[in-house]
Write an enzyme that holds these catalytic residues in place. Structure first.
Site, short mmCIF file in Angstrom:
data_model
loop_
_atom_site.label_atom_id
_atom_site.label_comp_id
_atom_site.label_asym_id
_atom_site.label_seq_id
_atom_site.Cartn_x
_atom_site.Cartn_y
_atom_site.Cartn_z
N GLU A 59 0.82 -1.21 0.00
CA GLU A 59 0.00 0.00 0.00
C GLU A 59 0.86 1.27 0.00
O GLU A 59 0.39 2.34 0.38
CB GLU A 59 -0.94 -0.02 1.19
N SER A 103 -6.53 -2.62 1.41
CA SER A 103 -6.82 -2.08 0.07
C SER A 103 -7.18 -3.17 -0.94
O SER A 103 -6.95 -3.02 -2.14
CB SER A 103 -5.64 -1.25 -0.46
N TYR A 105 -9.19 3.92 -5.67
CA TYR A 105 -8.25 5.03 -5.84
C TYR A 105 -8.28 5.72 -7.19
O TYR A 105 -7.55 6.69 -7.39
CB TYR A 105 -6.83 4.55 -5.51
N ARG A 120 -11.70 2.85 10.95
CA ARG A 120 -12.85 2.76 10.04
C ARG A 120 -13.24 1.30 9.97
O ARG A 120 -12.40 0.43 9.73
CB ARG A 120 -12.48 3.28 8.65
N ASP A 128 -15.64 -1.66 8.29
CA ASP A 128 -16.35 -1.96 7.04
C ASP A 128 -17.37 -3.07 7.21
O ASP A 128 -17.11 -4.07 7.90
CB ASP A 128 -15.35 -2.35 5.96
N GLU A 137 -14.03 -6.03 8.28
CA GLU A 137 -12.71 -5.77 8.85
C GLU A 137 -12.67 -4.40 9.48
O GLU A 137 -13.56 -3.56 9.28
CB GLU A 137 -11.62 -5.86 7.78
N ASN A 172 -10.02 -1.00 10.00
CA ASN A 172 -8.85 -0.32 9.46
C ASN A 172 -8.32 0.64 10.53
O ASN A 172 -9.02 1.57 10.92
CB ASN A 172 -9.21 0.47 8.21
N GLY A 222 -7.18 5.21 4.95
CA GLY A 222 -6.64 6.08 3.93
C GLY A 222 -7.06 7.52 4.13
O GLY A 222 -8.19 7.80 4.55
#
Length: 339
Positions: free
Chosen positions: A13, A174, A240, A279, A281, A294, A296, A300
């Site tokens: 990443e 990612s 992205y 964060r 998900d 998951e 984070n 990002g």
């Protein structure tokens, strides 16, 4: 404050992290802070080199493994010995993946006594390992899709997980190395691809439905968002590249569902002993079921990233959210120390 922003690094990443670092550095400087840019793979970035190094965009695919393997694991103590990094108030970790989000860097920084953003060593390591985090979700009462770890017998996969299935590295982010497999015939290739990026691979039940995410800042859940993608999954390119996904904050959800997903996100955050910000998900299935995918711990922070969009929906500007993250780090370091 005097802040070092760590970005880039040696994980798959890396490009995402460079883009995150570019945004964070600009935001913190706009707030009047003294910011030093640092790529652990190469050292302190001098002001004359910043324009060349701090690229805001992200390529359509992650760096190849051969390129990453040529980079050396940084000596963080030697790095912090650079004269430009004396008297730091806080370190902002804008690194993603290995040696940034997996607890390794956090353990080393704990020995320096310098506050750093996000979760501590334990929380970072727990969240990075999807197998362990899913076990803790289950204990905490947070629904998560059924899974097995590779290698696994075909009958076990069909019985416990079924098809379609998601095959992914256990300790990557990612969606690097992730595949959706429709039947047993596609398993071997997908598992081989996932093993290219990690030494552990997870095979997980695919949950059809809406893609949701909940940013956490401090002890509060920010507005949940929905990601609508042109493809079956929210993959690396969709995340992205401009125009590949539509991200809606706040998500158009019934009040009860919004409340439920926020509550589950906070429960997941606490189950993994996370700090600062994160964060979480989810997938929302056709029956209204919520499934945690998951957590984070270093979300990002690029121009296209979800965490800043969730903060904006709560009325928090990007410079303000970056400063709040730094101040949370200093407060947590002072009040509770690192987990």
């Amino acid at each position: 404050m005097k802040i070092a922003v760590l970005f880039g690094g040696i994980s798959a990443e890396r490009d995402v992290s460079i883009a995150s670092g570019a945004q964070v550095i600009a935001a913190l400087r706009s707030g009047g802070h003294h910011v030093v840019a640092v790529d652990p793979a190469s050292g302190v970035i001098r002001p004359d080199d910043e324009a060349r190094v701090l690229r805001p965009g992200v390529a359509t695919a992650p760096p190849d493994r051969a390129t990453l393997e040529r980079m050396r694991m940084p000596d963080i103590h030697a790095l912090l010995g650079d004269a430009a990094l004396t008297d730091l108030d806080v370190i902002f970790i804008a690194l993603h993946g290995a040696f940034g989000e997996d607890g390794t860097l956090q353990a080393l920084l704990d020995t320096t006594g310098i506050p750093y953003t996000g979760s501590g060593m334990l929380g970072s390591a727990l969240a990075m390992d999807k197998d362990i985090s899913k076990r803790l979700f289950e204990v905490a009462g947070v629904p998560t899709p059924a899974w097995v770890m590779a290698p696994a017998a075909r009958d076990e996969i069909e019985r416990s997980v079924g098809f379609p299935a998601v095959v992914k590295p256990s300790k990557q982010g990612s969606t690097v190395g992730l595949s959706v497999v429709r039947g047993a015939g596609g398993l071997d290739a997908a598992i081989t691809e996932a093993f290219r990026h990690d030494d552990e691979v997870l095979i997980e039940r695919f949950i059809a439905g809406r893609e949701l995410t909940v940013p956490i800042l401090g002890e509060a859940a920010l507005p949940a968002g929905e990601i609508i993608v042109q493809r079956e999954i929210f993959d690396y390119e969709s995340k992205y590249q401009p125009g590949m996904a539509q991200e809606i904050f706040p998500a158009d959800l019934p009040e009860e569902t919004a409340r439920r997903v926020s509550g589950l996100a906070l429960r997941a955050h606490r189950a993994l002993k996370l700090g600062g910000y994160s964060r979480i998900d989810f997938r929302l299935d056709a029956d209204g079921g919520l499934w945690c995918l998951e957590a984070n711990t270093a979300p990002g922070m690029t121009a296209a990233s979800l965490f800043p969009k969730g903060a904006a929906a709560a009325g928090i500007t990007f410079p303000d959210v970056c400063e709040r993250i730094c101040r949370l780090a200093v407060e947590e370091h002072r009040e509770r120390g690192r987990v």
